[in-house]
Design a protein around this motif. Structure first.
Motif, short mmCIF file in Angstrom:
data_model
loop_
_atom_site.label_atom_id
_atom_site.label_comp_id
_atom_site.label_asym_id
_atom_site.label_seq_id
_atom_site.Cartn_x
_atom_site.Cartn_y
_atom_site.Cartn_z
N ALA A 48 9.35 -27.14 3.48
CA ALA A 48 8.54 -26.12 4.17
C ALA A 48 9.11 -24.73 3.94
O ALA A 48 9.47 -24.03 4.88
CB ALA A 48 8.49 -26.45 5.66
N PRO A 49 9.19 -24.32 2.65
CA PRO A 49 9.82 -23.02 2.36
C PRO A 49 9.07 -21.84 3.00
O PRO A 49 9.69 -20.83 3.31
CB PRO A 49 9.79 -22.94 0.83
N HIS A 50 7.75 -22.04 3.25
CA HIS A 50 6.99 -20.93 3.85
C HIS A 50 7.50 -20.56 5.22
O HIS A 50 7.54 -19.40 5.59
CB HIS A 50 5.50 -21.31 3.93
N ARG A 51 7.89 -21.58 5.96
CA ARG A 51 8.39 -21.30 7.31
C ARG A 51 9.60 -20.36 7.23
O ARG A 51 9.72 -19.44 8.02
CB ARG A 51 8.86 -22.59 7.97
N VAL A 52 10.47 -20.63 6.25
CA VAL A 52 11.67 -19.80 6.09
C VAL A 52 11.29 -18.40 5.65
O VAL A 52 11.72 -17.41 6.24
CB VAL A 52 12.65 -20.45 5.08
N THR A 53 10.44 -18.32 4.61
CA THR A 53 10.11 -16.99 4.08
C THR A 53 9.32 -16.16 5.10
O THR A 53 9.55 -14.97 5.23
CB THR A 53 9.31 -17.10 2.76
#
Ligand SMILES: NC(=O)c1ccc[n+]([C@@H]2O[C@H](COP(=O)([O-])OP(=O)(O)OC[C@H]3O[C@@H](n4cnc5c(N)ncnc54)[C@H](O)[C@@H]3O)[C@@H](O)[C@H]2O)c1
Ligand SMILES: [Zn+2]
Ligand SMILES: [Zn+2]
Lengths: 180, 391
Positions: A48-53
């Motif tokens: 879930a890289p979007h959550r981080v970005t």
């Protein structure tokens, strides 16, 4: 007390009644915690890289976050293994990389700069923990701990080596070699 | 009673457990007077061998006094007898036992179906050594139930101390078998990799069996010193090239006989890049073993020579140089030790004063200190070579 393992014992086998002190040290346990932390963070970054970005105002860098997730997983597996010190040191290196990346997001134009700063403080704290834990483990597993003894007097042969040489050698038939 | 119990990787605890009970007619129960930690226990400590379960009692080098016998022991043992317990549980009756191949007894593994899946055929039941080999509780405890006790024992002669007799359970016959299966001849150079307890016994055995020279390889100074005391020429692999030194010592021909007393946890170092690669593969379950020592052995062994492997291997090993092995015509001999095949003879040699295996003991501590001694032995701290525990 209930112990799951007791279920698989046969009738005459001993069953655990209560457990005693463990061979694990506090540093071993801390390393284990940090290892699982790596696995959790790595999984999040990878899946879930979007959550981080989104949280850090670094949209568009999802590929990088995924790669970091993979790195984090590797470090986690290593930290959970017997070579936990190597795992922790690789975490320290990874923390450094995280810091550099976070610092590059600390521009005034980033509306999430506050979160980035908080993340940097957190990474800094964890880096210190990783490093301290690695140092503790190094000291605990140091082969130089304890007395240094050489065992030059321990032949194991009560009658001496010369007497021992060949006493158990079998009388052998002459070897079958090519006859001349 | 108190026992050392496996709870997970690097997690051994001194627990309170219920006392063992006679389960079958051929069982006996002993009160343990001495037990030891073995290099094989370290493989379990590191959780490299599959099928350990939290709650398993450790230990397979044990001796003590018989306190109870089942009805089927038929007078082979009686209360009060002092026995050493071989680590391999044997029935004494199957085809393999009759041939003296005790460590592959066909009867005693109570999880045969598991062993058959993993190894193709079953091997013997072992004490304190995973559910693959029966899941039998081990002997690092105050009491031990000995299954098939009418066959699974070695009687201790009067006058022999625990320290002299204890290692008949494993490391002495293991070192001996390692050397004996080399068919040592008077002009042989025997090279021994690993100067842990097994290596130390292999070195002494090779001397007794009449090798011309014995060369011992390790990196731990006190272990090398102990090897030298036993009559070996030593090579410190941290400081010099093993292959070069061995060739130098053998007219450039290599040792005729090579014994691997290292096993699958070969030391990891940047100087041996293959060991680092093995370790990385091991971590991601792409390989089970780190066979650096074995690779070196096959490479340096003299053509026509014998490679003896008492060191334990767990599963799959990569990049074993089959080309060198085959083309040089090497013979490989290996196995868990057929303990009772050798013990009558070895017991006599101890009694005759040819050898006293107690030389290897560096630490004698109460059982309750077991958990910390696992760490000290693994980390080679306090010059630890062999730990004896007293319940
Ligand atoms: N076949 C059997 O029935 C049997 C019985 C007992 C033990 N074992 C096995 O024998 C092996 C040794 O047991 P131990 O009790 O002596 O254990 P140990 O761990 O104390 O000894 C191993 C030694 O090998 C040395 N070593 C590591 N890498 C090396 C390398 N590349 N070259 C040379 N030396 C190296 C280590 O420094 C150490 O001193 C283990 O694998 C153990 O499981 C087999
Ligand atoms: Zn053993
Ligand atoms: Zn049998």
């Amino acid at each position: 007390m209930f112990h799951f393992s007791n279920l698989v014992r046969s009738k005459g086998d001993p069953k655990i009644i209560s457990t005693g002190p463990s061979s694990l040290t506090s540093a071993d346990r801390l390393a284990r915690g940090l290892g699982w932390f790596s696995i959790a963070l790595g999984t999040l970054e990878l899946l879930a890289p979007h959550r981080v970005t989104n949280a850090l105002g670094m949209e568009g860098r999802e590929g990088l976050v995924r790669a970091y997730g993979l790195r984090e997983l590797f470090a986690g597996v290593m930290t959970l293994s017997v070579e936990k010190r190597a795992g922790l040191m690789s975490r320290v290196a990874g923390d450094g990389l995280d810091m550099v990346t976070l610092a590059s997001e600390l521009r005034p134009s980033n509306p999430r700069a506050g979160t980035v700063l908080a993340a940097m403080v957190m990474v800094g704290g964890i880096t210190a923990l990783d490093y301290m834990c690695a140092q503790d483990l190094k000291a605990q597993h140091d082969p130089r701990r304890g007395r240094k003894r050489l065992y030059t007097d321990r032949s194991g042969f009560p009658k001496g080596i010369t007497a021992a040489k060949g006493v158990a050698a079998l009388p052998r038939p002459t070897r079958s070699t090519a006859t001349t | 009673m108190k026992a050392l119990v496996w709870h997970g990787k690097e997690d051994i605890r001194c627990d309170t457990v219920s006392d063992p009970e006679i389960e079958h007619a051929r069982d006996a129960i002993i009160r343990v007077t001495s037990c030891a930690i073995c290099g094989s226990d370290l493989h379990l400590f590191h959780n490299y061998i599959p099928a350990m379960m939290p709650g398993d009692i450790m230990g397979h080098e044990t001796m003590g006094e018989v306190v109870e016998v089942g009805s089927g022991v038929n007078g082979k043992l009686k209360k009060g007898d002092r026995i050493v317990v071989p680590f391999t549980i044997i029935c004494g009756e199957c085809e393999q036992c009759k041939r003296g191949n005790f460590s592959v007894c066909e009867t005693t593994n109570r999880n045969k179906h598991l062993a058959e899946k993993v190894f193709g055929h079953t091997t013997a039941g072992l004490f304190g050594y995973t559910h693959l080999t029966g899941g039998y509780p081990g002997g690092q405890a105050e009491y031990l139930r000995v299954p098939y006790a009418d066959a699974t024992h070695i009687k201790v002669p009067d006058g022999m101390t625990d320290e002299q007799a204890l290692f008949l359970s494993d490391i002495f016959p293991t070192g001996w078998q390692g050397a004996a299966q080399c068919d040592i001849e008077p002009d042989d150079t025997v090279a021994v990799w690993g100067c842990g307890p097994v290596g130390q016994m292999a070195i002494r055995s090779a001397i007794l069996l009449g090798a011309k020279q014995v060369v011992a390889i390790d990196r731990i100074p006190e272990r090398l010193a102990m090897a030298e005391a036993g009559g070996a020429i030593t090579i410190n692999f941290d400081k010099e090239s093993v292959v070069e030194r061995l060739n130098e010592l053998t007219d450039n021909k290599g040792p005729e006989k090579c014994i691997d007393c290292v096993g699958f946890e070969s030391h990891i170092s940047m100087a041996q890049p293959d060991s680092v690669l093995d370790r990385a593969k091991q971590m991601f379950m792409l390989e089970n073993d780190r066979p650096h020592a074995l690779r070196e052995i096959i490479y340096v062994c003299r053509p026509g020579g014998i490679v003896s492997i008492p060191g334990v291997y767990s599963g799959f090993s990569d990049m074993v140089p089959m080309g060198a092995l085959m083309n040089k015509g090497l013979t490989i001999r290996t196995g868990q030790t057929h303990v009772n095949r050798w013990t009558d003879d070895l017991k006599q040699r101890i009694a005759d004063g040819q050898i006293d295996p107690s030389f290897v003991i560096t630490h004698t501590v109460p059982l309750s200190q077991g958990p910390e001694m696992y760490r000290a032995f693994r980390d080679k701290q306090d010059s630890c070579v062999k730990v004896v525990l007293k319940p």
